[in-house]
Design an enzyme around this catalytic site. Sequence first.
Site, PDB file in Angstrom:
ATOM      1  N   ASN A  61       0.828  -1.200   0.000  1.00 17.83           N
ATOM      2  CA  ASN A  61       0.000   0.000   0.000  1.00 17.83           C
ATOM      3  C   ASN A  61       0.864   1.252   0.000  1.00 17.83           C
ATOM      4  O   ASN A  61       1.966   1.270   0.546  1.00 17.83           O
ATOM      5  CB  ASN A  61      -1.026   0.002   1.138  1.00 17.83           C
ATOM      6  CG  ASN A  61      -0.464  -0.207   2.516  1.00 17.83           C
ATOM      7  OD1 ASN A  61       0.509  -0.912   2.714  1.00 17.83           O
ATOM      8  ND2 ASN A  61      -1.113   0.390   3.508  1.00 17.83           N
ATOM      9  N   GLU A  63       0.360   5.286   0.659  1.00 17.27           N
ATOM     10  CA  GLU A  63      -0.495   6.382   1.118  1.00 17.27           C
ATOM     11  C   GLU A  63      -0.032   7.705   0.522  1.00 17.27           C
ATOM     12  O   GLU A  63       1.080   7.811   0.001  1.00 17.27           O
ATOM     13  CB  GLU A  63      -0.472   6.453   2.649  1.00 17.27           C
ATOM     14  CG  GLU A  63      -1.076   5.234   3.297  1.00 17.27           C
ATOM     15  CD  GLU A  63      -1.059   5.282   4.811  1.00 17.27           C
ATOM     16  OE1 GLU A  63      -1.753   4.444   5.405  1.00 17.27           O
ATOM     17  OE2 GLU A  63      -0.353   6.119   5.408  1.00 17.27           O
ATOM     18  N   CYS A  72      -4.168   0.687  -2.440  1.00 15.98           N
ATOM     19  CA  CYS A  72      -4.020  -0.531  -1.644  1.00 15.98           C
ATOM     20  C   CYS A  72      -3.003  -1.481  -2.276  1.00 15.98           C
ATOM     21  O   CYS A  72      -2.775  -1.463  -3.485  1.00 15.98           O
ATOM     22  CB  CYS A  72      -5.355  -1.253  -1.538  1.00 15.98           C
ATOM     23  SG  CYS A  72      -6.652  -0.316  -0.726  1.00 15.98           S
ATOM     24  N   GLU A  74      -3.237  -4.720  -2.755  1.00 14.02           N
ATOM     25  CA  GLU A  74      -3.824  -5.691  -3.671  1.00 14.02           C
ATOM     26  C   GLU A  74      -3.974  -5.110  -5.069  1.00 14.02           C
ATOM     27  O   GLU A  74      -3.635  -5.761  -6.061  1.00 14.02           O
ATOM     28  CB  GLU A  74      -5.205  -6.144  -3.161  1.00 14.02           C
ATOM     29  CG  GLU A  74      -5.166  -6.814  -1.811  1.00 14.02           C
ATOM     30  CD  GLU A  74      -5.366  -5.862  -0.635  1.00 14.02           C
ATOM     31  OE1 GLU A  74      -5.911  -6.310   0.389  1.00 14.02           O
ATOM     32  OE2 GLU A  74      -4.966  -4.678  -0.735  1.00 14.02           O
ATOM     33  N   CYS A 111     -10.161  -4.712   1.160  1.00 14.69           N
ATOM     34  CA  CYS A 111     -11.260  -3.750   1.268  1.00 14.69           C
ATOM     35  C   CYS A 111     -12.248  -3.999   0.127  1.00 14.69           C
ATOM     36  O   CYS A 111     -11.989  -4.777  -0.791  1.00 14.69           O
ATOM     37  CB  CYS A 111     -10.717  -2.317   1.222  1.00 14.69           C
ATOM     38  SG  CYS A 111     -10.159  -1.789  -0.418  1.00 14.69           S
ATOM     39  N   CYS A 114     -10.863  -3.335  -3.443  1.00 16.83           N
ATOM     40  CA  CYS A 114      -9.974  -4.406  -3.906  1.00 16.83           C
ATOM     41  C   CYS A 114     -10.756  -5.670  -4.232  1.00 16.83           C
ATOM     42  O   CYS A 114     -10.448  -6.368  -5.197  1.00 16.83           O
ATOM     43  CB  CYS A 114      -8.896  -4.689  -2.863  1.00 16.83           C
ATOM     44  SG  CYS A 114      -7.691  -3.353  -2.722  1.00 16.83           S
TER      45      CYS A 114
END
Length: 159
Positions: A61, A63, A72, A74, A111, A114
Amino acid sequence: MSEKDYQFSYKTYLLSEANEKDKALIESAFQCRTNAYVPYSHFGVGAAILLDNGQIVLGNNQENAAYPSGLCAERTALFYAKANYPEAKIIKIAISGDHMEHPKGEITTPCGNCRQALLEYECTQGSPITVLCVSSKGKVLEIPSVKNLLPFCFDFFYD
């Protein structure tokens, strides 16, 4: 009115019980997580995707202060895989996440964004993607298909 049940199968086990290929994939996710750029949440996630051509693609990930500009782990791995190996099918994805400073050892699952992105690739390739969610303490949750993670999904590609 009709009532229906939604059921799916999954497995839980310890990392020590996984086969050698899965252990290697999971270890790749663990290692990739350590390079996550998470200055705000301090919650690092690593993802490792096994393709049918034998390649393992990594993502973590990322940010950004201009939230929600980050991405993310994934989807970082997924988009890289499809950009660089467009004909390859995704066999499995291993996901490991935990707080970088205060690990709790809980299993991290994808999430909703994803899940939807993974589901679309599963649908278009016509075969299931196995999801391995792994805690930093070695607990594994194995889900045989992304569709099991997203009941009542936006399923344009499913019959």
